[in-house]
Design a protein around this motif. Structure first.
Motif, PDB file in Angstrom:
ATOM      1  N   UNK A  22       0.844  -1.193   0.000  1.00 34.85           N
ATOM      2  CA  UNK A  22       0.000   0.000   0.000  1.00 34.85           C
ATOM      3  C   UNK A  22       0.882   1.247   0.000  1.00 34.85           C
ATOM      4  N   UNK A  23       0.232   2.389  -0.098  1.00 32.58           N
ATOM      5  CA  UNK A  23       0.957   3.656  -0.072  1.00 32.58           C
ATOM      6  C   UNK A  23       1.219   4.138   1.351  1.00 32.58           C
ATOM      7  N   UNK A  24       0.701   3.438   2.343  1.00 33.77           N
ATOM      8  CA  UNK A  24       0.913   3.806   3.743  1.00 33.77           C
ATOM      9  C   UNK A  24       2.099   3.037   4.306  1.00 33.77           C
ATOM     10  N   UNK A  25       3.041   3.738   4.921  1.00 33.68           N
ATOM     11  CA  UNK A  25       4.244   3.092   5.443  1.00 33.68           C
ATOM     12  C   UNK A  25       3.888   2.151   6.585  1.00 33.68           C
ATOM     13  N   UNK A  26       4.544   0.986   6.626  1.00 38.06           N
ATOM     14  CA  UNK A  26       4.389   0.029   7.721  1.00 38.06           C
ATOM     15  C   UNK A  26       5.767  -0.393   8.193  1.00 38.06           C
ATOM     16  N   UNK A  27       5.836  -1.012   9.388  1.00 41.43           N
ATOM     17  CA  UNK A  27       7.119  -1.513   9.880  1.00 41.43           C
ATOM     18  C   UNK A  27       7.010  -3.015  10.095  1.00 41.43           C
ATOM     19  N   UNK A  28       8.134  -3.745  10.011  1.00 44.69           N
ATOM     20  CA  UNK A  28       8.093  -5.213  10.080  1.00 44.69           C
ATOM     21  C   UNK A  28       7.568  -5.750  11.406  1.00 44.69           C
ATOM     22  N   UNK A  29       7.915  -5.104  12.529  1.00 46.69           N
ATOM     23  CA  UNK A  29       7.500  -5.625  13.838  1.00 46.69           C
ATOM     24  C   UNK A  29       5.992  -5.556  14.005  1.00 46.69           C
ATOM     25  N   UNK A  30       5.401  -4.401  13.686  1.00 50.09           N
ATOM     26  CA  UNK A  30       3.951  -4.254  13.797  1.00 50.09           C
ATOM     27  C   UNK A  30       3.236  -5.211  12.855  1.00 50.09           C
TER      28      UNK A  30
END
Length: 267
Positions: A179-187
């Motif tokens: 998606x265009x929304x940033x995510x992080x691996x831990x979450x």
């Protein structure tokens, strides 16, 4: 010759004794006890909010035990050190846990309301992702793609588990943002996976997440992944024994049904 008695010699008043201070250092002992509680509980989620207050009170009492002339002072010194360290560590982990859980909640909320543009980019990047799935170690949702690349058992004291008191299973994985929304691996991982060991005849035994298995993943666990980007990370689960297999289940989010599972043999 007079029989009158001789006057008695005047007596000297007794000199007042200095006040005696009670033996022991109650402030120092109390500070030491609170410091031990803070050091034991600072890493436990939610309880570390309590150890923030415990460490603060222990630090204050330890300082009082040093300023007031109680003897001995060893307990007060140890109490100040342990309470102060427990206070600092509790604050740090309270901030970290709050950020992680807040991020997980945000990820869950956004995954349930994916905008049309994001869904379209998902289909282009990973084929048909109208439905979430977990197959052959790959979790695919409209939001992300998580691929498990390897796993291994790490006994206590071995590289990757130098400071733990339980063996762990370390799982290495990559996360791709669709998606265009940033995510992080831990979450992304915490919101989608759970690990279990079936070694309790009476209850479900869900495993706790342990320390990061390797210094190379200290930075990657909080990286913000751009759309189309992929980041490698690792997670470790604390084991109750080194023989019972570990079952890893996958979901689209914490409140959805299981999409599938994979079982890892430890021997």
């Amino acid at each position: 010759m007079s029989d009158a008695p001789y006057p008695a010699a005047p007596t000297q008043p007794a000199e007042p004794r200095p006040p005696q201070r009670a033996a022991g250092n109650p402030f120092g002992i109390t500070s030491l006890i609170l410091g031990i509680v803070a050091m034991v509980g600072f890493a436990i989620p939610f309880f570390n909010y309590v150890t923030v207050a415990v460490g603060a009170v222990g630090l204050i009492l330890g300082i009082v035990g040093l300023v007031v002339k109680f003897r001995p002072r060893k307990a007060a010194v140890a109490g100040v050190i342990l309470s102060g360290l427990g206070l600092v560590l509790s604050i740090i982990l309270a901030v970290v846990y709050t950020a992680v859980f807040a991020g997980a909640a945000k990820a869950i909320s956004s995954s349930e309301t994916v905008p049309p543009a994001a869904t379209s980019s998902s289909s282009a990047a990973a084929g048909d992702t109208s439905e979430a799935s977990f197959k052959d170690g790959v979790l695919t949702t409209p939001k992300m793609k998580v691929t498990i690349t390897s796993h291994r058992l790490i006994p206590v004291g071995q590289p990757g588990n130098e400071y733990g008191d339980k063996p762990v299973i370390a799982i290495v994985y990559t996360t791709t943002n669709l998606t265009s929304e940033a995510i992080d691996p831990t979450t992304a991982w915490i919101g989608s996976f759970q690990a279990f060991q079936d070694n309790d005849p009476n209850a479900v035994n869900e495993l706790n997440i342990g320390s990061t298995p390797g210094d190379q993943y200290l930075d990657s666990q909080t990286e913000k992944i751009k759309q189309g980007g992929t980041v490698e990370n690792a997670v470790a689960y604390e084991l109750d024994d080194e023989t019972t297999p570990v079952k890893l289940t996958a979901k689209e989010n914490l409140f959805s049904d299981d999409l599938g599972s994979v079982t890892y043999e430890l021997q």
